[in-house]
Design an enzyme around this catalytic site. Structure first.
Site, short mmCIF file in Angstrom:
data_model
loop_
_atom_site.label_atom_id
_atom_site.label_comp_id
_atom_site.label_asym_id
_atom_site.label_seq_id
_atom_site.Cartn_x
_atom_site.Cartn_y
_atom_site.Cartn_z
N TYR A 248 0.83 -1.20 0.00
CA TYR A 248 0.00 0.00 0.00
C TYR A 248 0.86 1.24 0.00
CZ TYR A 248 0.84 1.04 4.99
OH TYR A 248 1.42 1.39 6.18
N LYS B 8 6.50 -1.90 1.92
CA LYS B 8 5.30 -1.34 2.57
C LYS B 8 4.12 -2.29 2.39
CE LYS B 8 3.23 3.25 3.25
NZ LYS B 8 3.27 3.20 4.71
N GLU C 275 11.61 2.84 14.51
CA GLU C 275 10.68 3.83 13.95
C GLU C 275 9.39 3.75 14.75
OE1 GLU C 275 9.43 2.87 9.90
OE2 GLU C 275 9.74 0.73 10.29
N LEU D 201 11.00 1.46 7.38
CA LEU D 201 10.47 1.94 6.10
C LEU D 201 11.20 3.23 5.72
CD1 LEU D 201 8.17 1.36 3.98
CD2 LEU D 201 7.00 3.28 5.06
N1 PDD Z 1 2.65 5.09 7.23
N2 PDD Z 1 7.25 3.91 8.97
C1 PDD Z 1 6.14 3.19 8.93
C2 PDD Z 1 6.09 1.87 9.61
C3 PDD Z 1 5.02 3.68 8.22
O1 PDD Z 1 3.89 2.94 8.16
C4 PDD Z 1 5.08 4.96 7.61
C5 PDD Z 1 3.92 5.54 6.85
C6 PDD Z 1 6.29 5.68 7.71
C7 PDD Z 1 6.46 7.04 7.07
O2 PDD Z 1 6.48 6.95 5.68
P1 PDD Z 1 5.98 8.17 4.78
O3 PDD Z 1 6.74 9.36 5.22
O4 PDD Z 1 6.31 7.75 3.42
O5 PDD Z 1 4.51 8.34 5.03
C8 PDD Z 1 7.36 5.13 8.38
C9 PDD Z 1 1.46 5.54 6.55
C10 PDD Z 1 1.26 7.02 6.62
C11 PDD Z 1 0.28 4.74 7.07
O6 PDD Z 1 0.48 3.55 7.31
O7 PDD Z 1 -0.82 5.27 7.22
#
Ligand code: PDD
Length: 285
Positions: A33, A149, A182, A207
């Site tokens: 996703y 992801k 994270e 991620l």
């Molecule tokens: N999540 N780490 C994890 C585990 C994440 O699920 C996300 C993003 C990030 C940050 O990635 P980005 O800056 O590309 O959004 C780091 C999304 C927002 C979600 O699961 O809703």
């Protein structure tokens, strides 16, 4: 207002937006996703999100079932149909529908594509950023490829729930050596007593956030120093500032970790400036 979703080639009212019971996303979390922020009705950093999507799909050997251009049209159409000015667009691609069997379907089936969009409350998000959030640490019990992801987010779900039940807002995954990996859906950062920004290097164990990458550009643009390395929970307790970054929350200050006040307990100047400056470095399309 009624909501619409894109499901395998069709734009459907929410009540009709359904996937098959044998969709492998549903049965095996066999899918990926992306979440993109929408601001002023435009997609923020779409190019980088789609690049990461393609990488995630490649790692799982799921073909993208449409062109990137067509996907861009669908994302925009879902945003428009739902009249989202400020919010998010969610895209999920699974390996498709097949009789339940752990191995990949043979012959291969067409991957399933679902897109939804919804508004976020800007005032509420700004208020949250103005006060900052409390996080708790939890053991990192995830698999070894969280750089992909995938929609398999059970440890993240449980971590977030634990945080909420303990009066926090989010959880930080910490490994057995006390290293902060994270947050449950965001990357974690600190500002050291010396004023350096630190975030963990991106390998297979976190991620590689798109917001994280944009913040890198913003940090460089402001002449601040950045250290891409591991940091421990102990180091975070002693930090001047802490924050998390994600597409939905941007730069969100962390003012408490495991009940200990970070810095002076208020959002710090570095995180606040990065949040303010973010859109100068992001791409809107
Ligand atoms: N999540 N780490 C994890 C585990 C994440 O699920 C996300 C993003 C990030 C940050 O990635 P980005 O800056 O590309 O959004 C780091 C999304 C927002 C979600 O699961 O809703």
């Amino acid at each position: 207002m009624s909501r619409y979703a894109y499901v395998n080639g069709r734009y459907l009212p929410f009540r009709d937006a359904k996937v098959h019971v044998e969709d492998r996303g549903y049965q095996f979390a066999d899918g990926v996703y992306e979440v993109c922020q929408v601001r002023g009705g435009r997609l923020i950093d779409e190019r980088r999100h789609i690049e990461r999507l393609q990488r995630s799909l490649g790692e799982l050997r799921i073909p993208l079932p449409m062109s990137v251009k067509a996907l861009g049209v669908v994302l925009r159409e879902v945003v428009a149909k739902n009249r989202v000015r400020y919010g998010l667009v969610y895209l999920q691609i699974s390996r498709g529908v097949a009789r339940r069997d752990h191995a990949f379907p043979s012959p291969a089936v067409t991957p399933s594509v679902v897109v939804t969009a919804r508004a976020l409350n800007m005032r509420r998000n700004e208020a949250l950023a103005a006060t900052g959030i409390a996080v708790i640490s939890v053991p990192d019990n995830r698999w070894g490829r969280v750089d992909i992801k995938t929609i398999g987010l059970l440890p993240n779900v449980l971590a977030r729930q634990t945080a909420i039940e303990q009066g926090g807002r989010d959880a930080w995954f910490v490994d057995k050596d006390g290293v902060v990996m994270e947050a449950s859906s965001a990357n974690a950062w600190i500002v050291t007593a010396q004023g350096a920004l630190v975030t963990r290097h991106a390998d297979h164990a976190i991620l590689r956030g798109i917001t994280r990458a944009v913040v890198f550009d913003a940090v460089k643009g402001q002449g601040l120093s950045i250290e891409e390395r591991t940091f421990t929970l102990q180091e975070a307790f002693a930090a001047r500032e802490a924050f998390i970054t994600s597409a939905t929350q941007l730069v969100l200050p962390v003012v408490k970790i495991d009940g200990r006040i970070v810095g002076d307990g208020k959002p710090g100047p570095v995180a606040s400036a990065l949040r303010r400056e973010f859109y100068r470095y992001a791409e809107a399309g």
